[in-house]
Design a protein around this motif. Structure first.
Motif, PDB file in Angstrom:
ATOM      1  N   ARG A   1      17.858 -36.707  75.468  1.00 38.12           N
ATOM      2  CA  ARG A   1      16.412 -38.027  75.433  1.00 38.12           C
ATOM      3  C   ARG A   1      17.480 -38.589  77.143  1.00 38.12           C
ATOM      4  NH1 ARG A   1      16.824 -40.851  72.093  1.00 38.12           N
ATOM      5  NH2 ARG A   1      18.041 -39.723  70.476  1.00 38.12           N
ATOM      6  N   VAL A   2      16.538 -39.824  77.769  1.00 37.77           N
ATOM      7  CA  VAL A   2      16.785 -40.746  78.558  1.00 37.77           C
ATOM      8  C   VAL A   2      18.145 -41.758  77.823  1.00 37.77           C
ATOM      9  CG1 VAL A   2      16.093 -42.651  79.864  1.00 37.77           C
ATOM     10  CG2 VAL A   2      15.085 -40.315  79.604  1.00 37.77           C
ATOM     11  N   ALA A   3      17.960 -41.902  76.229  1.00 36.37           N
ATOM     12  CA  ALA A   3      19.506 -42.807  75.866  1.00 36.37           C
ATOM     13  C   ALA A   3      19.970 -42.679  76.503  1.00 36.37           C
ATOM     14  CB  ALA A   3      18.568 -43.404  74.703  1.00 36.37           C
TER      15      ALA A   3
ATOM     16  N   ALA B   1      25.967 -41.511  78.321  1.00 39.21           N
ATOM     17  CA  ALA B   1      26.994 -40.374  78.453  1.00 39.21           C
ATOM     18  C   ALA B   1      27.559 -40.680  80.406  1.00 39.21           C
ATOM     19  CB  ALA B   1      25.726 -38.774  78.870  1.00 39.21           C
ATOM     20  N   VAL B   2      26.599 -41.874  81.535  1.00 41.19           N
ATOM     21  CA  VAL B   2      27.009 -42.220  82.564  1.00 41.19           C
ATOM     22  C   VAL B   2      28.054 -43.182  82.225  1.00 41.19           C
ATOM     23  CG1 VAL B   2      25.377 -43.121  84.411  1.00 41.19           C
ATOM     24  CG2 VAL B   2      24.643 -40.632  83.349  1.00 41.19           C
ATOM     25  N   GLU B   3      27.356 -44.340  81.456  1.00 39.87           N
ATOM     26  CA  GLU B   3      27.811 -45.613  81.037  1.00 39.87           C
ATOM     27  C   GLU B   3      29.124 -45.409  81.397  1.00 39.87           C
ATOM     28  OE1 GLU B   3      24.848 -47.486  79.209  1.00 39.87           O
ATOM     29  OE2 GLU B   3      23.612 -48.216  80.502  1.00 39.87           O
TER      30      GLU B   3
ATOM     31  N   ASP C   1      24.163 -34.528  73.540  1.00 36.54           N
ATOM     32  CA  ASP C   1      23.255 -34.123  72.604  1.00 36.54           C
ATOM     33  C   ASP C   1      23.043 -35.192  72.029  1.00 36.54           C
ATOM     34  OD1 ASP C   1      20.781 -34.625  70.730  1.00 36.54           O
ATOM     35  OD2 ASP C   1      21.352 -32.284  70.091  1.00 36.54           O
ATOM     36  N   ALA C   2      23.648 -36.543  71.445  1.00 37.03           N
ATOM     37  CA  ALA C   2      24.675 -37.742  70.749  1.00 37.03           C
ATOM     38  C   ALA C   2      23.805 -37.803  69.432  1.00 37.03           C
ATOM     39  CB  ALA C   2      24.484 -39.081  71.091  1.00 37.03           C
ATOM     40  N   ASP C   3      22.412 -37.761  68.825  1.00 33.54           N
ATOM     41  CA  ASP C   3      22.596 -37.226  67.537  1.00 33.54           C
ATOM     42  C   ASP C   3      22.420 -35.811  66.703  1.00 33.54           C
ATOM     43  OD1 ASP C   3      20.694 -36.245  68.576  1.00 33.54           O
ATOM     44  OD2 ASP C   3      18.846 -37.851  68.871  1.00 33.54           O
ATOM     45  N   HIS C   4      22.535 -34.607  67.734  1.00 38.99           N
ATOM     46  CA  HIS C   4      23.127 -33.045  67.583  1.00 38.99           C
ATOM     47  C   HIS C   4      20.975 -33.351  66.626  1.00 38.99           C
ATOM     48  CE1 HIS C   4      26.986 -33.686  67.096  1.00 38.99           C
ATOM     49  NE2 HIS C   4      26.864 -35.358  66.761  1.00 38.99           N
TER      50      HIS C   4
ATOM     51  N   ALA D   1      11.649 -35.940  84.233  1.00 37.52           N
ATOM     52  CA  ALA D   1      11.783 -35.990  83.167  1.00 37.52           C
ATOM     53  C   ALA D   1      12.192 -36.520  81.351  1.00 37.52           C
ATOM     54  CB  ALA D   1      12.231 -34.080  82.649  1.00 37.52           C
ATOM     55  N   THR D   2      12.062 -36.679  80.680  1.00 41.95           N
ATOM     56  CA  THR D   2      12.311 -37.644  79.407  1.00 41.95           C
ATOM     57  C   THR D   2      12.751 -37.475  78.530  1.00 41.95           C
ATOM     58  OG1 THR D   2      10.000 -37.826  78.457  1.00 41.95           O
ATOM     59  CG2 THR D   2      10.906 -39.683  80.017  1.00 41.95           C
ATOM     60  N   ALA D   3      13.306 -35.975  77.959  1.00 42.80           N
ATOM     61  CA  ALA D   3      13.334 -35.501  77.116  1.00 42.80           C
ATOM     62  C   ALA D   3      13.438 -33.241  77.811  1.00 42.80           C
ATOM     63  CB  ALA D   3      12.674 -35.265  75.633  1.00 42.80           C
ATOM     64  N   CYS D   4      14.599 -33.280  76.923  1.00 46.05           N
ATOM     65  CA  CYS D   4      14.586 -31.467  77.377  1.00 46.05           C
ATOM     66  C   CYS D   4      15.390 -30.829  76.714  1.00 46.05           C
ATOM     67  CB  CYS D   4      15.424 -30.984  78.486  1.00 46.05           C
ATOM     68  SG  CYS D   4      17.037 -31.411  78.843  1.00 46.05           S
TER      69      CYS D   4
END
Length: 747
Positions: A64-66, A71-73, A56-59, A37-40
């Motif tokens: 999305r992938v970015a 978040a993982v980094e 969801d950083a951009d609210h 998946a690339t977005a949900c």
């Protein structure tokens, strides 16, 4: 050191295996094209809502992938030990924080001390939220917005007046309060308003009634401006007086029409124009504005000019100039947010404002601390959910498991004796069904509603086994969400597709049966209508003839023309007889042709016909079943997928199941209905059946059987000489009667 990634195959889809957080750190670096998946969307995911909002950083309501990579980094940077992330724990061990998380460790210690926790080495998500809630309830939000309830008592009335005068601002706890920008604006507005009020005496030259008189001047300004312009016109061109009068024809035409007369009168000057530019109050025309002008004279003009007889042009212009200044001054006052503070505005002590400012700055000083609390909550949520989310985004192994639930699953549907395990949230059924109808998967749309009338939503459920014939709109069942709560369920739409190979092979026969049933029902309905119309026509004709015979004179009437043989019930009966004769002859022809065939020929022909229909249908059905794709189900709910989620037979067996009977259970084959019927007969409750009906049905069946085998029976009877030879020759076809020995003549 990078770890080698392992790709596994799930139902025909190649997906990367992510068993631990260390592997996840490596997995986020693979190209986006290898992500499942690339977005949900945020809606429909069974995890902590706050986690999704932080992810969801951009609210924008989508992940999305970015955003997942970031978040993982971020988590990998703050944690030096990933055991908590591997265990999906919502408890943060403080020793697991890295050097970059030292600030969070200090804040965690403060929170644990505030909560008086016994264990100071770990902090749970519940403790973070409890401490944050306690800080917010104490009025400490770190945003510089202080609610009146958390201010000293003497400052509360001033704060409430400030909040009522300026746009509302709310703190993180959702409470309205005051902040530094509000105080700064108050100081600016107060200074400007005090300066404005200082010029009050020079502007309001007519005393306390200055504003009211200025408004009255503004109301009649257009009337008097027009009048004084007419005076200038008459002074420059005296003959223009005639043009300002009404023509006799217009007055004559308006008489009798009140509205037309009012329009004509409104065109007259308010008074006879004078070349000297003076308005004599005594010469006012009694037009539509007379009352308004007379009241203006009494209330405004005379008190200002002290002239009870006239109003000059120059005086009027001076009044208008002062009225404009007064109204502009009042408009500036009304536009100020502090216009209700005029009385006592200068008496507000500066110390009170300084006290409010100090409270706001003290709350703002907590920003770093409370931001760190939010970051602690973020880190614990990431530790708890990131690995799980990645296994439902980068890959989806949980979709193929029976003991774990995928995040997008809403629950289990029990319907028609089967358990449908997979269901996804649907927010727009029209758009979702438009997409799933392009595929080959039978999909149910089910409305899920709480039994007490509370929560309600709609889900899409794939039917992967059994038959789709029993699935219809309106069918009811029970729905259990992932938390085990029970809901009522009703089917609202069915995207019908073959569910099994046998259904695909037999579907043409079902359609043929439905077609024949519809045609027979249509013919029966048409026959009933024809019979009703014919009976109605015959009844009407008979009634007309009877009425005519009763009222006709005694003289013999001319012979009536012969009625058409097709008219009336007789014609209908004749037509019906002809139709039955045609049907009977057709059946006789079919029976004759069938009689010429052997049983083997009939069975062979039936098998060949069935094979010609079923084999192509089965082939097409098999191709459809192989192309079933669950990705359409998720894409209709807003997911963006790179690969297909092929619905294999094994996956179909996981999604739709018919549970077996419990272990050690036995089945009693006895039909309990028969015992109930026996009891009914014993109690004489059963309705008596006519013995004649049974005898008639038995005789009819016996006749049909004997008629079917009449020739063999007759041949056997003739062979045994049970029948006379003449009868055998008459009944049996030529060459079919057995040789009957001639009878010996009597001696």
């Amino acid at each position: 050191m990078s770890r080698p990634l392992i790709y596994r195959r799930y139902g025909g889809s190649l997906q990367v295996s992510i068993p631990s957080f260390d592997v996840l750190v490596e997995a986020i670096r693979i190209p986006e094209t290898q992500w499942l998946a690339t977005a949900c969307p945020l809606e429909g995911l069974n995890c902590d809502r706050r986690f999704l909002e932080l992810l969801d950083a951009d609210h924008n309501g989508r992940i999305r992938v970015a955003e997942l990579r970031a978040a993982v980094e971020h988590t990998a940077k703050l944690l030096k030990s990933h055991q908590g992330a591997d265990a999906a724990s919502d408890v943060l061990v403080l020793d697991a924080l890295s050097e970059e998380g030292a600030k969070l460790r200090d804040v965690a210690g403060i929170l644990l001390g505030t909560l008086k926790a016994e264990d100071r080495t770990r902090l749970s998500l519940e403790q973070v939220r409890a401490s944050e809630k306690a800080l917010r309830e104490a009025g400490q939000n770190g945003d510089g917005i202080v609610a009146p309830a958390f201010l000293p008592e003497p400052l509360r009335p001033l704060a409430e007046r400030l909040m009522a005068s300026f746009p509302e601002v709310k703190n993180r706890a959702g409470q309205a309060g005051v902040d530094l920008p509000m105080l700064q604006r108050f100081r600016e507005e107060r200074s400007a308003l005090l300066t404005h009020l200082a010029g009050k005496e020079s502007v309001l030259v007519w005393g306390a009634q200055s504003v009211e008189r200025a408004r009255r001047i503004q109301e009649i300004r257009a009337l008097l401006d027009t009048y004084f312009l007419q005076c200038r016109l008459v002074a420059a061109q005296p003959e223009a007086v005639t043009s300002l009068k009404l023509e006799a024809g217009r007055v004559q035409g308006a008489l009798g029409d009140t509205q037309a007369l009012a329009r004509v009168v409104s065109e007259l000057p308010v008074a006879p124009p004078e070349p000297g530019g003076a308005l004599r109050w005594s010469r006012l025309y009694r037009g539509q504005a007379f009352e308004k002008l007379d009241a203006f004279r009494k209330d405004v003009a005379v008190p200002i000019t002290a002239d009870m007889a006239t109003l000059g042009d120059a005086t009027w212009r001076e009044m208008c100039t002062r009225a404009d200044a007064i109204l502009a001054w009042q408009a500036r006052l009304d536009a100020s947010p502090l216009h209700g503070w005029v009385e006592g505005l200068a008496d507000i002590p500066e110390s009170a404002l300084d006290g409010l400012e100090a409270a706001c700055r003290a709350d703002l000083a907590l920003k770093d601390k409370l931001d760190a609390v939010v970051e602690l909550e973020r880190l614990i949520l990431y530790q708890r959910w990131l690995l799980t989310f990645a296994n439902n985004f980068i890959s989806m192994p949980d979709l193929y498991q029976t003991k774990r639930r995928a995040l997008m699953e809403k629950g289990t549907l029990i319907l028609g004796g089967r358990r449908y395990r997979l269901s996804v949230l649907v927010t727009n059924r029209a758009a979702h069904s438009a997409l799933t109808s392009q595929g080959t998967t039978c999909t149910l749309y089910v409305q899920v509603a709480s039994k007490d009338g509370g929560e309600s939503y709609e889900v899409a459920v794939p039917a992967t086994r059994g038959r789709s014939g029993g699935l219809a709109v309106g069918k009811r069942g029970v729905f259990y969400d992932v938390e085990g709560r029970e809901f009522d369920a009703v089917v609202t739409q069915v995207v019908r597709q073959p569910v099994s190979l046998w259904e695909a092979m037999t579907m043409p026969f079902e359609r043929i049966g439905q077609f024949i049933s519809k045609k027979i029902e249509g013919m029966a309905a048409a026959g009933e209508k024809t019979l009703d119309a014919s009976l109605e026509k015959g009844y009407a004709h008979g009634s007309t003839v009877a009425a005519t015979a009763a009222t006709a004179p005694a003289t013999p009437a001319p012979a009536a023309p012969a009625a058409s043989p097709a008219a009336g019930p007789g014609g209908f009966i004749a037509a019906t007889g002809i139709a039955f004769a045609a049907v009977g002859s057709s059946l006789a022809f079919i029976v004759t042709q069938v009689k010429s065939l052997t049983l083997f020929d009939v069975l062979s022909a039936s098998i060949i016909v069935a094979a010609l229909v079923m084999l192509p249908s089965g082939l097409l059905g098999w191709l459809k079943l192989r192309k079933r794709n669950l990705a359409l189900l998720l894409e209709g709910s807003g997911w963006a997928l790179n690969d297909r989620l092929m619905l294999t037979s094994d996956l179909a067996a996981l999604i739709t199941r018919r549970p077996r009977l419990p272990k050690n259970a036995t089945v009693d084959r006895t039909d309990m209905l028969r015992s109930a019927l026996v009891k009914v007969r014993e109690d004489d409750e059963e309705e008596e059946r006519s013995p004649g009906l049974r005898v008639g049905i038995t005789l009819l069946l016996l006749f049909v059987v004997l008629w079917q085998f009449r020739e063999p029976l007759m041949r056997e009877a003739c062979k045994r000489q049970w029948l006379p030879g003449s009868t055998c020759e008459a009944v049996l076809s030529p060459g079919a009667s057995p040789a009957v020995p001639p009878t010996q003549p009597n001696p």
